[in-house]
Design a protein around this motif. Sequence first.
Motif, PDB file in Angstrom:
ATOM      1  N   ALA A  11       0.877  -1.175   0.000  1.00  0.00           N
ATOM      2  CA  ALA A  11       0.000   0.000   0.000  1.00  0.00           C
ATOM      3  C   ALA A  11       0.909   1.217   0.000  1.00  0.00           C
ATOM      4  N   ILE A  18       5.668   4.106   1.286  1.00  0.00           N
ATOM      5  CA  ILE A  18       4.992   2.990   1.957  1.00  0.00           C
ATOM      6  C   ILE A  18       4.989   3.179   3.474  1.00  0.00           C
ATOM      7  N   GLY A  23       7.559   6.596  10.264  1.00  0.00           N
ATOM      8  CA  GLY A  23       7.360   5.142  10.231  1.00  0.00           C
ATOM      9  C   GLY A  23       5.911   4.697  10.275  1.00  0.00           C
ATOM     10  N   GLY A  49      10.890  -8.434   5.229  1.00  0.00           N
ATOM     11  CA  GLY A  49      12.246  -8.199   5.704  1.00  0.00           C
ATOM     12  C   GLY A  49      12.213  -7.870   7.188  1.00  0.00           C
ATOM     13  N   THR A  52      10.828  -4.506   8.400  1.00  0.00           N
ATOM     14  CA  THR A  52       9.372  -4.390   8.587  1.00  0.00           C
ATOM     15  C   THR A  52       8.956  -4.957   9.941  1.00  0.00           C
ATOM     16  N   ASP A  56       7.109  -2.364  12.271  1.00  0.00           N
ATOM     17  CA  ASP A  56       5.645  -2.497  12.381  1.00  0.00           C
ATOM     18  C   ASP A  56       5.180  -3.607  13.316  1.00  0.00           C
ATOM     19  N   VAL A  75      13.077 -12.403   6.504  1.00  0.00           N
ATOM     20  CA  VAL A  75      14.430 -12.371   5.935  1.00  0.00           C
ATOM     21  C   VAL A  75      15.280 -11.502   6.858  1.00  0.00           C
ATOM     22  N   ASP A  76      16.206 -12.134   7.553  1.00  0.00           N
ATOM     23  CA  ASP A  76      16.853 -11.496   8.697  1.00  0.00           C
ATOM     24  C   ASP A  76      18.294 -12.015   8.825  1.00  0.00           C
ATOM     25  N   LEU A  78      21.010 -11.308  10.340  1.00  0.00           N
ATOM     26  CA  LEU A  78      21.697 -11.439  11.632  1.00  0.00           C
ATOM     27  C   LEU A  78      20.843 -12.068  12.733  1.00  0.00           C
ATOM     28  N   ARG A 101      26.318 -15.011   8.819  1.00  0.00           N
ATOM     29  CA  ARG A 101      26.805 -14.029   9.814  1.00  0.00           C
ATOM     30  C   ARG A 101      26.021 -14.084  11.115  1.00  0.00           C
ATOM     31  N   GLU A 124      24.273 -11.249   3.164  1.00  0.00           N
ATOM     32  CA  GLU A 124      22.808 -11.161   3.237  1.00  0.00           C
ATOM     33  C   GLU A 124      22.222 -12.542   3.007  1.00  0.00           C
ATOM     34  N   GLY A 146       6.969  -6.661   1.566  1.00  0.00           N
ATOM     35  CA  GLY A 146       7.917  -5.592   1.840  1.00  0.00           C
ATOM     36  C   GLY A 146       9.003  -5.967   2.823  1.00  0.00           C
ATOM     37  N   GLY A 147       9.709  -4.908   3.280  1.00  0.00           N
ATOM     38  CA  GLY A 147       9.545  -3.503   2.911  1.00  0.00           C
ATOM     39  C   GLY A 147      10.352  -3.129   1.669  1.00  0.00           C
ATOM     40  N   THR A 149      13.481  -2.312   1.076  1.00  0.00           N
ATOM     41  CA  THR A 149      14.796  -2.901   0.785  1.00  0.00           C
ATOM     42  C   THR A 149      14.637  -4.318   0.232  1.00  0.00           C
ATOM     43  N   SER A 153      15.570  -6.035  -3.589  1.00  0.00           N
ATOM     44  CA  SER A 153      16.390  -7.236  -3.807  1.00  0.00           C
ATOM     45  C   SER A 153      15.622  -8.305  -4.573  1.00  0.00           C
ATOM     46  N   ARG A 178      10.246   5.808   3.395  1.00  0.00           N
ATOM     47  CA  ARG A 178      10.460   4.627   2.551  1.00  0.00           C
ATOM     48  C   ARG A 178       9.508   4.635   1.354  1.00  0.00           C
TER      49      ARG A 178
HETATM   50  N1  LIG Z   1       2.851   0.123   3.147  1.00  0.00           N
HETATM   51  C1  LIG Z   1       3.230  -1.118   2.988  1.00  0.00           C
HETATM   52  O1  LIG Z   1       2.610  -1.886   2.217  1.00  0.00           O
HETATM   53  C2  LIG Z   1       4.415  -1.635   3.733  1.00  0.00           C
HETATM   54  C3  LIG Z   1       4.670  -3.003   3.743  1.00  0.00           C
HETATM   55  C4  LIG Z   1       5.812  -3.462   4.397  1.00  0.00           C
HETATM   56  C5  LIG Z   1       6.677  -2.573   4.992  1.00  0.00           C
HETATM   57  N2  LIG Z   1       6.409  -1.247   4.974  1.00  0.00           N
HETATM   58  C6  LIG Z   1       7.336  -0.289   5.589  1.00  0.00           C
HETATM   59  O2  LIG Z   1       8.645  -0.536   5.077  1.00  0.00           O
HETATM   60  C7  LIG Z   1       9.583  -0.140   6.057  1.00  0.00           C
HETATM   61  C8  LIG Z   1      10.607  -1.241   6.211  1.00  0.00           C
HETATM   62  O3  LIG Z   1      11.332  -1.348   5.019  1.00  0.00           O
HETATM   63  P1  LIG Z   1      12.905  -1.497   5.078  1.00  0.00           P
HETATM   64  O4  LIG Z   1      13.404  -1.257   3.719  1.00  0.00           O
HETATM   65  O5  LIG Z   1      13.448  -0.646   6.176  1.00  0.00           O
HETATM   66  O6  LIG Z   1      13.121  -3.005   5.565  1.00  0.00           O
HETATM   67  P2  LIG Z   1      12.717  -4.414   4.937  1.00  0.00           P
HETATM   68  O7  LIG Z   1      12.775  -4.386   3.466  1.00  0.00           O
HETATM   69  O8  LIG Z   1      11.483  -4.879   5.609  1.00  0.00           O
HETATM   70  O9  LIG Z   1      13.904  -5.328   5.494  1.00  0.00           O
HETATM   71  C9  LIG Z   1      15.176  -5.152   4.915  1.00  0.00           C
HETATM   72  C10 LIG Z   1      16.218  -5.902   5.705  1.00  0.00           C
HETATM   73  O10 LIG Z   1      16.163  -7.298   5.413  1.00  0.00           O
HETATM   74  C11 LIG Z   1      17.431  -7.851   5.622  1.00  0.00           C
HETATM   75  N3  LIG Z   1      17.883  -8.651   4.514  1.00  0.00           N
HETATM   76  C12 LIG Z   1      18.557  -9.827   4.631  1.00  0.00           C
HETATM   77  N4  LIG Z   1      18.868 -10.304   3.453  1.00  0.00           N
HETATM   78  C13 LIG Z   1      18.385  -9.439   2.528  1.00  0.00           C
HETATM   79  C14 LIG Z   1      18.433  -9.413   1.120  1.00  0.00           C
HETATM   80  N5  LIG Z   1      19.007 -10.391   0.407  1.00  0.00           N
HETATM   81  N6  LIG Z   1      17.873  -8.371   0.498  1.00  0.00           N
HETATM   82  C15 LIG Z   1      17.266  -7.386   1.195  1.00  0.00           C
HETATM   83  N7  LIG Z   1      17.186  -7.352   2.530  1.00  0.00           N
HETATM   84  C16 LIG Z   1      17.752  -8.385   3.198  1.00  0.00           C
HETATM   85  C17 LIG Z   1      18.397  -6.683   5.799  1.00  0.00           C
HETATM   86  O11 LIG Z   1      18.677  -6.516   7.177  1.00  0.00           O
HETATM   87  P3  LIG Z   1      19.821  -7.406   7.879  1.00  0.00           P
HETATM   88  O12 LIG Z   1      21.044  -7.259   7.042  1.00  0.00           O
HETATM   89  O13 LIG Z   1      19.917  -6.892   9.234  1.00  0.00           O
HETATM   90  O14 LIG Z   1      19.276  -8.767   7.835  1.00  0.00           O
HETATM   91  C18 LIG Z   1      17.610  -5.512   5.311  1.00  0.00           C
HETATM   92  O15 LIG Z   1      17.988  -4.298   5.895  1.00  0.00           O
HETATM   93  C19 LIG Z   1       8.822   0.123   7.340  1.00  0.00           C
HETATM   94  O16 LIG Z   1       8.699   1.517   7.532  1.00  0.00           O
HETATM   95  C20 LIG Z   1       7.451  -0.477   7.075  1.00  0.00           C
HETATM   96  O17 LIG Z   1       6.448   0.211   7.756  1.00  0.00           O
HETATM   97  C21 LIG Z   1       5.285  -0.760   4.367  1.00  0.00           C
END
Ligand SMILES: NC(=O)c1ccc[n+]([C@@H]2O[C@H](COP(=O)([O-])OP(=O)(O)OC[C@H]3O[C@@H](n4cnc5c(N)ncnc54)[C@H](OP(=O)(O)O)[C@@H]3O)[C@@H](O)[C@H]2O)c1
Length: 219
Positions: A11, A18, A23, A49, A52, A56, A75-76, A78, A101, A124, A146-147, A149, A153, A178
């Motif tokens: 969304a 997003i 946040g 990820g 998220t 959240d 997907v985490d 660490l 790691r 990763e 999501g999110g 990042t 990927s 974001r």
């Molecule tokens: N509106 C919507 O539909 C919606 C939906 C979901 C999320 N969100 C928002 O999105 C935001 C979060 O997004 P974000 O970008 O910060 O985090 P994210 O995409 O949820 O998580 C990313 C994290 O995943 C880990 N990861 C491990 N392997 C990975 C790989 N191969 N590729 C990518 N990531 C990998 C990394 O942390 P490590 O290296 O520590 O493992 C990376 O920082 C929040 O504000 C949430 O509210 C909104």
Amino acid sequence: MARPYVILNAAMTLDGKIATVAGDSRISCEEDLDRIHELRASVDAVMVGVGTVLADDPSLTVRRVCGKNPIRVVVDSLAKTPSDAKVLDSSARTIVAVSKRAAEEDIERLRRKGALVMIGGEEEVNLPKLLEELHAMGVRKLLLEGGSTLNWSMLREGLVDEVRVAIAPRIVGGEAARTLVGGAGFRSVSEGIELELVSVDRVGTDLLLTYRVKGCGDA
Ligand SMILES: NC(=O)c1ccc[n+]([C@@H]2O[C@H](COP(=O)([O-])OP(=O)(O)OC[C@H]3O[C@@H](n4cnc5c(N)ncnc54)[C@H](OP(=O)(O)O)[C@@H]3O)[C@@H](O)[C@H]2O)c1
């Protein structure tokens, strides 16, 4: 490589965010929330990820409609998913995908909470390998929630088949907020992920756009 069919759902505000700079990610209208829960009930697994989870604390279960809970996948790299995170509650199965790691004590902590910890990737999480393993476990349809990042990927690796975006009639701005897809980004438009518009629907106050990712092989 056999992998699940992947639907990226999000969304976002009209300006592509997003979540807000603070946040807040409560962007969907009530009807869109119903749609998301129906979508969750129709897939085998839902993936997010760790960013998220930390932002959240979603439970990723089916609550607004009748239906089964999908397997939850975090997907985490660490293994930093907090022990009290809702995704680790007992309402559904949870897989935490970590990289090499991750500290053994964190892996053990997550296992004690009942999670299946899958280890793959040096720095990763290795996403193609993870999807292959999920497929081998019987996951045929996966919802990526999501999110920013992880969306990048997954798209960059060619692992997304369909994109569904609900656009809310809001503009929230903020350079640090974001967007639908973050990551390093492509330098030219021609390198960008090519999509084909499949449908345009109105869901409550939101506009739902459904796209097929072009060139993505059949899963
Ligand atoms: N509106 C919507 O539909 C919606 C939906 C979901 C999320 N969100 C928002 O999105 C935001 C979060 O997004 P974000 O970008 O910060 O985090 P994210 O995409 O949820 O998580 C990313 C994290 O995943 C880990 N990861 C491990 N392997 C990975 C790989 N191969 N590729 C990518 N990531 C990998 C990394 O942390 P490590 O290296 O520590 O493992 C990376 O920082 C929040 O504000 C949430 O509210 C909104």
